[in-house]
Design an enzyme around this catalytic site. Structure first.
Site, PDB file in Angstrom:
ATOM      1  CG  HIS A  12      -0.272   0.022   2.539  1.00 58.20           C
ATOM      2  ND1 HIS A  12      -0.789  -0.623   3.646  1.00 58.20           N
ATOM      3  CD2 HIS A  12       0.864   0.615   2.970  1.00 58.20           C
ATOM      4  CE1 HIS A  12       0.006  -0.404   4.679  1.00 58.20           C
ATOM      5  NE2 HIS A  12       1.010   0.342   4.297  1.00 58.20           N
ATOM      6  CG  HIS A 194       8.053  -1.294   4.259  1.00 54.40           C
ATOM      7  ND1 HIS A 194       7.171  -2.342   4.383  1.00 54.40           N
ATOM      8  CD2 HIS A 194       7.323  -0.183   4.591  1.00 54.40           C
ATOM      9  CE1 HIS A 194       5.975  -1.886   4.752  1.00 54.40           C
ATOM     10  NE2 HIS A 194       6.043  -0.581   4.900  1.00 54.40           N
TER      11      HIS A 194
HETATM   12  C1  DHB Z   1       6.000   3.736   2.736  1.00 53.13           C
HETATM   13  C2  DHB Z   1       5.515   2.440   2.950  1.00 53.13           C
HETATM   14  C3  DHB Z   1       4.424   2.234   3.811  1.00 53.13           C
HETATM   15  O1  DHB Z   1       3.909   1.009   4.092  1.00 53.13           O
HETATM   16  C4  DHB Z   1       3.793   3.308   4.399  1.00 53.13           C
HETATM   17  O2  DHB Z   1       2.718   3.076   5.167  1.00 53.13           O
HETATM   18  C5  DHB Z   1       4.273   4.604   4.189  1.00 53.13           C
HETATM   19  C6  DHB Z   1       5.371   4.802   3.356  1.00 53.13           C
HETATM   20  C7  DHB Z   1       7.137   3.985   1.828  1.00 53.13           C
HETATM   21  O3  DHB Z   1       7.845   3.059   1.403  1.00 53.13           O
HETATM   22  O4  DHB Z   1       7.354   5.167   1.459  1.00 53.13           O
HETATM   23 FE    FE Z   2       2.293   1.148   5.693  1.00 54.46          FE
END
Ligand code: DHB
Ligand code: FE
Length: 282
Positions: A12, A194
Site C-alpha cells: 500500500h 520495509h
Molecule cells: C511507505 C511504505 C508504507 O507502508 C507506508 O505506510 C508509508 C510509506 C514507503 O515506502 O514510502
Molecule cells: Fe504502511
C-alpha cells in the site's frame, strides 16, 4: 450462503497512489511496477464481486495514535478518504455494507474475536492504495461496496501472525454463513519488507519476501508460526504489515490457484508485492 471468489494481496506504499494521481505511471521508474499489475487488473475487471472486504492498517491518519485497536471493523454506510496532510486523494469515497458488517461482527464476536467497531471512519493510503491497485480508473465509484477490517501493525505489541490467520479462518466462516450477498473479494494489504525509520531505515529482504510469496499460497500455516519479532527482524519494523495477508489467506480455501504475482524493488522505501488468488476449485 456467500462465497469468497478471490483474494488479492498488495502493498500500500503511498507513492504508488501518488504516481497514479499525478499521471506518472509510464515514467521509467514506475512503468515496470504498473506493467506488472496489468494481468491482475485485467483478471479482476472480469471477476467483479458483490462486496469486498479489505484488511488494512491505519497509520494514525483515520484514528489518533493514542487509540490503537488491535482488530476493528467498519460498520458505516460510507467511508471518506482521509486527509493525510496534503489533501484527500482525488478518488471516490467508499460505499460500505452495514448489514454485512454487522453479520461479520456478530459472527466474529461469537467466535471470541472482540473487535472494536467504527461507525465512522476515514481511510488512509493503507486502504485507498490497494483499491487503486485493484481498480486504476474507478470513475465516480469503486466496483462494489467495501468493508474495512483494521489490524494494529503500528504499535507494539501487534497481534501474532497466528491470531491473524485464525481471524481470517473465522472470517471465512462468517462469510459462508451470510445470505445477503453472493460473491466476495478479500484484500490483504501492506508489506512487503520495509523499514521506514531507525538504524535499519531502507531495509529490504528479498529472500524473506520470496519465501513469503510462495508460502502465502502453499503453506500459510508456516507463516502463521513466525513470531512478531521474526517478522520485524526479517521484514523490517513496517514489514510486519505482512501479517494482514494472513487474515486474507485464512478466509480462503486450503488450496487456491495463483492468478498472478509481482515483486518489485523498490517502490519508495518498500519491496512492493502483489499476489492474486482464485478461490474457486478448478
Ligand atoms: C511507505 C511504505 C508504507 O507502508 C507506508 O505506510 C508509508 C510509506 C514507503 O515506502 O514510502
Ligand atoms: Fe504502511
Amino acid at each position: 450462503m456467500s462465497e469468497v471468489i478471490w483474494g488479492l494481496a498488495t502493498s500500500h506504499v503511498p507513492s504508488i497512489g501518488a504516481a497514479m494521481d499525478r499521471g506518472m505511471t509510464a515514467d521509467p521508474v514506475w512503468a515496470p511496477l504498473f506493467e506488472g499489475y496489468r494481468p491482475a487488473r485485467d483478471w479482476l475487471a472480469q471477476n467483479r464481486p458483490d462486496v469486498a472486504i479489505l484488511v488494512y492498517n491505519d497509520h494514525a491518519n483515520g484514528v489518533d495514535f493514542d487509540i490503537v485497536p488491535t482488530f476493528a471493523i467498519g460498520t458505516a454506510e460510507k467511508y471518506q478518504v482521509a486527509d493525510e496532510g496534503f489533501g484527500r486523494r482525488p478518488v471516490p469515497h467508499i460505499e460500505g455494507d452495514p448489514d454485512f458488517s454487522f453479520h461479520i461482527l456478530h459472527h466474529l464476536m461469537d467466535e471470541n474475536f472482540d473487535l472494536t467497531v467504527f461507525s465512522e471512519l476515514d481511510v488512509d493510503h493503507g486502504f485507498t492504495v490497494p483499491l487503486s491497485v485493484w481498480t486504476p480508473e474507478p470513475g465516480d465509484a469503486w466496483p462494489c461496496p467495501v468493508i474495512p477490517i483494521m489490524v494494529n501493525v503500528i504499535r507494539y505489541p501487534q497481534p501474532t501472525a497466528a491470531r491473524c490467520y485464525a481471524l481470517g479462518q473465522a472470517l471465512g466462516r462468517a462469510i459462508a454463513g451470510y445470505d445477503g450477498v453472493r460473491t466476495v473479494g478479500i484484500l490483504g494489504t501492506g508489506g512487503m519488507s520495509h523499514q521506514l525509520a531507525g538504524a535499519r531505515a531502507g531495509f529490504i529482504n528479498p529472500t524473506f519476501d520470496h519465501m513469503f510469496l510462495e508460502a502465502i499460497e502453499k503453506d500459510p500455516q508456516k507463516l502463521a508460526e513466525l513470531s512478531r519479532e521474526e517478522y520485524i527482524r526479517e521484514a523490517g519494523s513496517e514489514g510486519i504489515e505482512l501479517i494482514m495477508w494472513l487474515v486474507m489467506r485464512g478466509a480462503m480455501n486450503a488450496q487456491v490457484r495463483k492468478v498472478h504475482s509481482v515483486y518489485h524493488v523498490p517502490a519508495s522505501n518498500t519491496a512492493a508485492g502483489l499476489a492474486l488468488f482464485d478461490n474457486r476449485p478448478a
